[in-house]
Design a protein around this motif. Structure first.
Motif, mmCIF file in Angstrom:
data_model
loop_
_atom_site.group_PDB
_atom_site.id
_atom_site.type_symbol
_atom_site.label_atom_id
_atom_site.label_comp_id
_atom_site.label_asym_id
_atom_site.label_seq_id
_atom_site.Cartn_x
_atom_site.Cartn_y
_atom_site.Cartn_z
ATOM 1 N N ASN A 167 92.836 51.181 90.425
ATOM 2 C CA ASN A 167 93.955 51.390 89.510
ATOM 3 C C ASN A 167 93.545 51.058 88.076
ATOM 4 O O ASN A 167 93.880 51.787 87.134
ATOM 5 N N ARG A 168 92.788 49.981 87.879
ATOM 6 C CA ARG A 168 92.325 49.590 86.550
ATOM 7 C C ARG A 168 91.394 50.651 85.962
ATOM 8 O O ARG A 168 91.529 51.027 84.791
ATOM 9 N N ILE A 169 90.482 51.170 86.774
ATOM 10 C CA ILE A 169 89.552 52.199 86.293
ATOM 11 C C ILE A 169 90.304 53.479 85.937
ATOM 12 O O ILE A 169 90.026 54.118 84.918
ATOM 13 N N LYS A 170 91.287 53.846 86.742
ATOM 14 C CA LYS A 170 92.074 55.043 86.425
ATOM 15 C C LYS A 170 92.845 54.867 85.128
ATOM 16 O O LYS A 170 92.999 55.804 84.344
ATOM 17 N N MET A 171 93.361 53.658 84.896
ATOM 18 C CA MET A 171 94.084 53.387 83.659
ATOM 19 C C MET A 171 93.151 53.527 82.454
ATOM 20 O O MET A 171 93.508 54.153 81.447
ATOM 21 N N LEU A 172 91.947 52.959 82.546
ATOM 22 C CA LEU A 172 90.977 53.107 81.459
ATOM 23 C C LEU A 172 90.641 54.577 81.221
ATOM 24 O O LEU A 172 90.537 55.033 80.074
ATOM 25 N N LYS A 173 90.481 55.314 82.296
ATOM 26 C CA LYS A 173 90.150 56.736 82.179
ATOM 27 C C LYS A 173 91.279 57.508 81.501
ATOM 28 O O LYS A 173 91.033 58.364 80.641
ATOM 29 N N ARG A 174 92.531 57.193 81.849
ATOM 30 C CA ARG A 174 93.668 57.861 81.216
ATOM 31 C C ARG A 174 93.743 57.529 79.726
ATOM 32 O O ARG A 174 94.068 58.387 78.911
ATOM 33 N N GLN A 175 93.463 56.276 79.376
ATOM 34 C CA GLN A 175 93.512 55.885 77.968
ATOM 35 C C GLN A 175 92.477 56.636 77.146
ATOM 36 O O GLN A 175 92.681 56.885 75.964
ATOM 37 N N MET A 176 91.354 56.980 77.761
ATOM 38 C CA MET A 176 90.262 57.612 77.036
ATOM 39 C C MET A 176 90.242 59.124 77.188
ATOM 40 O O MET A 176 89.320 59.771 76.703
ATOM 41 N N PHE A 177 91.219 59.719 77.798
ATOM 42 C CA PHE A 177 91.193 61.150 78.083
ATOM 43 C C PHE A 177 90.941 61.961 76.824
ATOM 44 O O PHE A 177 91.631 61.833 75.818
ATOM 45 N N GLY A 178 89.908 62.806 76.869
ATOM 46 C CA GLY A 178 89.591 63.692 75.769
ATOM 47 C C GLY A 178 88.891 63.034 74.596
ATOM 48 O O GLY A 178 88.641 63.683 73.592
ATOM 49 N N ARG A 179 88.570 61.757 74.684
ATOM 50 C CA ARG A 179 87.993 61.051 73.544
ATOM 51 C C ARG A 179 86.497 60.841 73.640
ATOM 52 O O ARG A 179 85.818 60.766 72.640
ATOM 53 N N ALA A 180 85.995 60.664 74.854
ATOM 54 C CA ALA A 180 84.575 60.354 74.975
ATOM 55 C C ALA A 180 84.094 60.756 76.360
ATOM 56 O O ALA A 180 84.880 61.100 77.237
ATOM 57 N N GLY A 181 82.816 60.661 76.547
ATOM 58 C CA GLY A 181 82.222 61.058 77.815
ATOM 59 C C GLY A 181 82.083 59.910 78.790
ATOM 60 O O GLY A 181 82.631 58.808 78.613
ATOM 61 N N PHE A 182 81.318 60.168 79.809
ATOM 62 C CA PHE A 182 81.131 59.218 80.899
ATOM 63 C C PHE A 182 80.460 57.933 80.427
ATOM 64 O O PHE A 182 80.761 56.849 80.927
ATOM 65 N N ASP A 183 79.552 58.019 79.450
ATOM 66 C CA ASP A 183 78.827 56.828 78.991
ATOM 67 C C ASP A 183 79.781 55.765 78.438
ATOM 68 O O ASP A 183 79.644 54.579 78.763
ATOM 69 N N LEU A 184 80.750 56.175 77.630
ATOM 70 C CA LEU A 184 81.694 55.212 77.085
ATOM 71 C C LEU A 184 82.600 54.665 78.179
ATOM 72 O O LEU A 184 82.901 53.471 78.208
ATOM 73 N N LEU A 185 83.040 55.524 79.094
ATOM 74 C CA LEU A 185 83.864 55.059 80.210
ATOM 75 C C LEU A 185 83.103 54.002 81.014
ATOM 76 O O LEU A 185 83.654 52.968 81.366
ATOM 77 N N ARG A 186 81.843 54.257 81.273
ATOM 78 C CA ARG A 186 81.017 53.310 82.027
ATOM 79 C C ARG A 186 80.936 51.968 81.304
ATOM 80 O O ARG A 186 81.084 50.908 81.919
ATOM 81 N N LYS A 187 80.750 51.987 79.982
ATOM 82 C CA LYS A 187 80.673 50.744 79.213
ATOM 83 C C LYS A 187 81.976 49.984 79.272
ATOM 84 O O LYS A 187 81.994 48.767 79.402
ATOM 85 N N ARG A 188 83.095 50.693 79.155
ATOM 86 C CA ARG A 188 84.397 50.013 79.207
ATOM 87 C C ARG A 188 84.656 49.421 80.584
ATOM 88 O O ARG A 188 85.200 48.323 80.682
ATOM 89 N N VAL A 189 84.298 50.145 81.628
ATOM 90 C CA VAL A 189 84.511 49.634 82.981
ATOM 91 C C VAL A 189 83.690 48.373 83.188
ATOM 92 O O VAL A 189 84.164 47.375 83.723
ATOM 93 N N LEU A 190 82.442 48.395 82.766
ATOM 94 C CA LEU A 190 81.580 47.227 82.928
ATOM 95 C C LEU A 190 82.010 46.085 82.034
ATOM 96 O O LEU A 190 81.901 44.917 82.406
ATOM 97 N N LEU A 191 82.509 46.375 80.826
ATOM 98 C CA LEU A 191 82.950 45.347 79.899
ATOM 99 C C LEU A 191 84.188 44.615 80.418
ATOM 100 O O LEU A 191 84.300 43.402 80.293
ATOM 101 N N TYR A 192 85.125 45.339 81.039
ATOM 102 C CA TYR A 192 86.377 44.744 81.485
ATOM 103 C C TYR A 192 86.357 44.358 82.948
ATOM 104 O O TYR A 192 87.395 44.184 83.559
ATOM 105 N N SER A 193 85.184 44.201 83.531
ATOM 106 C CA SER A 193 85.091 43.801 84.945
ATOM 107 C C SER A 193 85.258 42.316 85.094
ATOM 108 O O SER A 193 84.906 41.526 84.334
#
Length: 73
Positions: A47-73
């Motif tokens: 649920n947390r990862i999906k929320m991060l993904k929704r917040q970033m929709f259309g803004r950046a690619g997988f690399d930024l999503l990966r950094k945010r997921v790892l940062l907020y773990s």
């Protein structure tokens, strides 16, 4: 067949969706209702990862999503 499942079948009220899948997945349903383990922690992370993904929709690619997921773990 568990007694509670027989009682559900004999009830006069009709559920919103017929429980046809209960017969197919009877072992999984019984395990989910009787065993002390659950997947709540995993579902929370998903649920947390999906929320991060929704917040970033259309803004950046997988690399930024990966950094945010790892940062907020």
């Amino acid at each position: 067949m568990p007694q509670w499942l027989d009682a559900v079948r004999k009830t006069t009220s009709q559920p919103a969706h017929p429980p046809a899948g209960i017969d197919r997945d009877r072992d999984a349903v019984i395990a989910g209702l009787t065993l002390p383990w659950n997947s709540g922690v995993v579902e929370g992370h998903v649920n947390r990862i999906k929320m991060l993904k929704r917040q970033m929709f259309g803004r950046a690619g997988f690399d930024l999503l990966r950094k945010r997921v790892l940062l907020y773990s």
